[in-house]
Design a protein around this motif. Sequence first.
Motif, PDB file in Angstrom:
ATOM      1  N   ASP A  30      15.428  36.070  24.374  1.00 34.18           N
ATOM      2  CA  ASP A  30      16.667  36.480  23.718  1.00 34.18           C
ATOM      3  C   ASP A  30      16.464  36.616  22.207  1.00 34.18           C
ATOM      4  OD1 ASP A  30      19.561  36.892  24.625  1.00 34.18           O
ATOM      5  OD2 ASP A  30      19.840  35.606  22.871  1.00 34.18           O
ATOM      6  N   GLY A  31      15.730  35.686  21.631  1.00 33.89           N
ATOM      7  CA  GLY A  31      15.442  35.769  20.202  1.00 33.89           C
ATOM      8  C   GLY A  31      14.567  36.956  19.859  1.00 33.89           C
ATOM      9  N   ALA A  32      13.599  37.248  20.712  1.00 39.09           N
ATOM     10  CA  ALA A  32      12.707  38.387  20.462  1.00 39.09           C
ATOM     11  C   ALA A  32      13.454  39.713  20.512  1.00 39.09           C
ATOM     12  CB  ALA A  32      11.576  38.388  21.486  1.00 39.09           C
ATOM     13  N   LEU A  33      14.538  39.748  21.270  1.00 41.72           N
ATOM     14  CA  LEU A  33      15.303  40.993  21.440  1.00 41.72           C
ATOM     15  C   LEU A  33      16.404  41.169  20.397  1.00 41.72           C
ATOM     16  CD1 LEU A  33      15.617  40.899  25.321  1.00 41.72           C
ATOM     17  CD2 LEU A  33      14.405  42.662  23.999  1.00 41.72           C
ATOM     18  N   GLU A  34      16.584  40.213  19.531  1.00 38.26           N
ATOM     19  CA  GLU A  34      17.656  40.310  18.541  1.00 38.26           C
ATOM     20  C   GLU A  34      17.497  41.582  17.695  1.00 38.26           C
ATOM     21  OE1 GLU A  34      21.104  39.508  16.745  1.00 38.26           O
ATOM     22  OE2 GLU A  34      20.253  38.242  18.337  1.00 38.26           O
ATOM     23  N   GLY A  35      18.510  42.429  17.736  1.00 38.17           N
ATOM     24  CA  GLY A  35      18.487  43.658  16.947  1.00 38.17           C
ATOM     25  C   GLY A  35      17.605  44.755  17.496  1.00 38.17           C
ATOM     26  N   LYS A  36      17.083  44.589  18.732  1.00 39.17           N
ATOM     27  CA  LYS A  36      16.161  45.572  19.310  1.00 39.17           C
ATOM     28  C   LYS A  36      16.566  45.892  20.745  1.00 39.17           C
ATOM     29  CE  LYS A  36      12.563  42.940  18.596  1.00 39.17           C
ATOM     30  NZ  LYS A  36      11.166  42.456  18.555  1.00 39.17           N
ATOM     31  N   ASP A  37      16.252  47.114  21.152  1.00 37.20           N
ATOM     32  CA  ASP A  37      16.472  47.492  22.547  1.00 37.20           C
ATOM     33  C   ASP A  37      15.377  46.964  23.457  1.00 37.20           C
ATOM     34  OD1 ASP A  37      18.816  48.823  21.998  1.00 37.20           O
ATOM     35  OD2 ASP A  37      17.938  50.822  22.062  1.00 37.20           O
ATOM     36  N   TRP A  38      14.150  46.905  22.906  1.00 38.65           N
ATOM     37  CA  TRP A  38      12.991  46.519  23.700  1.00 38.65           C
ATOM     38  C   TRP A  38      12.194  45.467  22.953  1.00 38.65           C
ATOM     39  CZ3 TRP A  38      14.170  48.295  28.197  1.00 38.65           C
ATOM     40  CH2 TRP A  38      14.844  49.514  28.326  1.00 38.65           C
ATOM     41  N   VAL A  39      11.344  44.755  23.657  1.00 37.67           N
ATOM     42  CA  VAL A  39      10.635  43.627  23.062  1.00 37.67           C
ATOM     43  C   VAL A  39       9.857  44.041  21.817  1.00 37.67           C
ATOM     44  CG1 VAL A  39       8.800  41.942  23.448  1.00 37.67           C
ATOM     45  CG2 VAL A  39      10.518  42.320  25.223  1.00 37.67           C
TER      46      VAL A  39
END
Length: 232
Positions: free
Chosen positions: A165-174
């Motif tokens: 969840d943190g890695a996806l903050e502000g992004k559509d994909w990892v």
Amino acid sequence: MSFVTNHPINARWPAQNPDILQLYSFPTPNGVKASIMLEETGLAYEAHKVMLSDDEVKSVEFTSLNPNGKIPAIIDPDGPGGAPVELFESGAILIYLAEKTGKLLSVDPLTRYQTIQWLMFQMGGIGPMFGQLGFFYKFAGAEIEDKRPVERYLGETRRLLGVLDGALEGKDWVMGEFSIADIAIAPWVRALDFYEATDAVGFDDFENVDEYLDRFLERPAVKRGLNIPPRD
């Protein structure tokens, strides 16, 4: 006779077109990584359904391709330098297909290694931990009276969802752009529903992951790949 038709696996899963890539799989979270990747890249391939029973995955024919007796596995008659290649392990297959097609794995060294980093995060963390959760929460392990195993895997699954969840903050994909990391991770996130464990892990608390999975499942290649080879 081609390499594929001469291969021992062909005796049980005969190729109709031995000149194209052969996929031996079943639509599990690991299995669909390969089929989704093949659909995303547009490579010509032929899919063979390998059931998960010991009669099939532990058979002489299948273990001639993968001695570890697990799906997926592939034979590419047109491998590096035009030589055939046999390959097992879903993560290795993803990297191979990305390099073969030049798709979904950046050529920029830093981005490439960061993408592989998240692929390994799935291989070493999400896959094993979510799989054990499925065993202890839904399948045979659920009958064990000692609840410490299921509590451990519920906690670890929740922790890993928090990392994602943190890695996806502000992004559509990892990685920002769609990549093999997403093809590795998202099918295992989807498996939590199959394990009937979404409420138990508090899945709704991970809004970024929830939206990420929805985006993933809307991709046309994903929709096709999730049912290759067909279960029925």
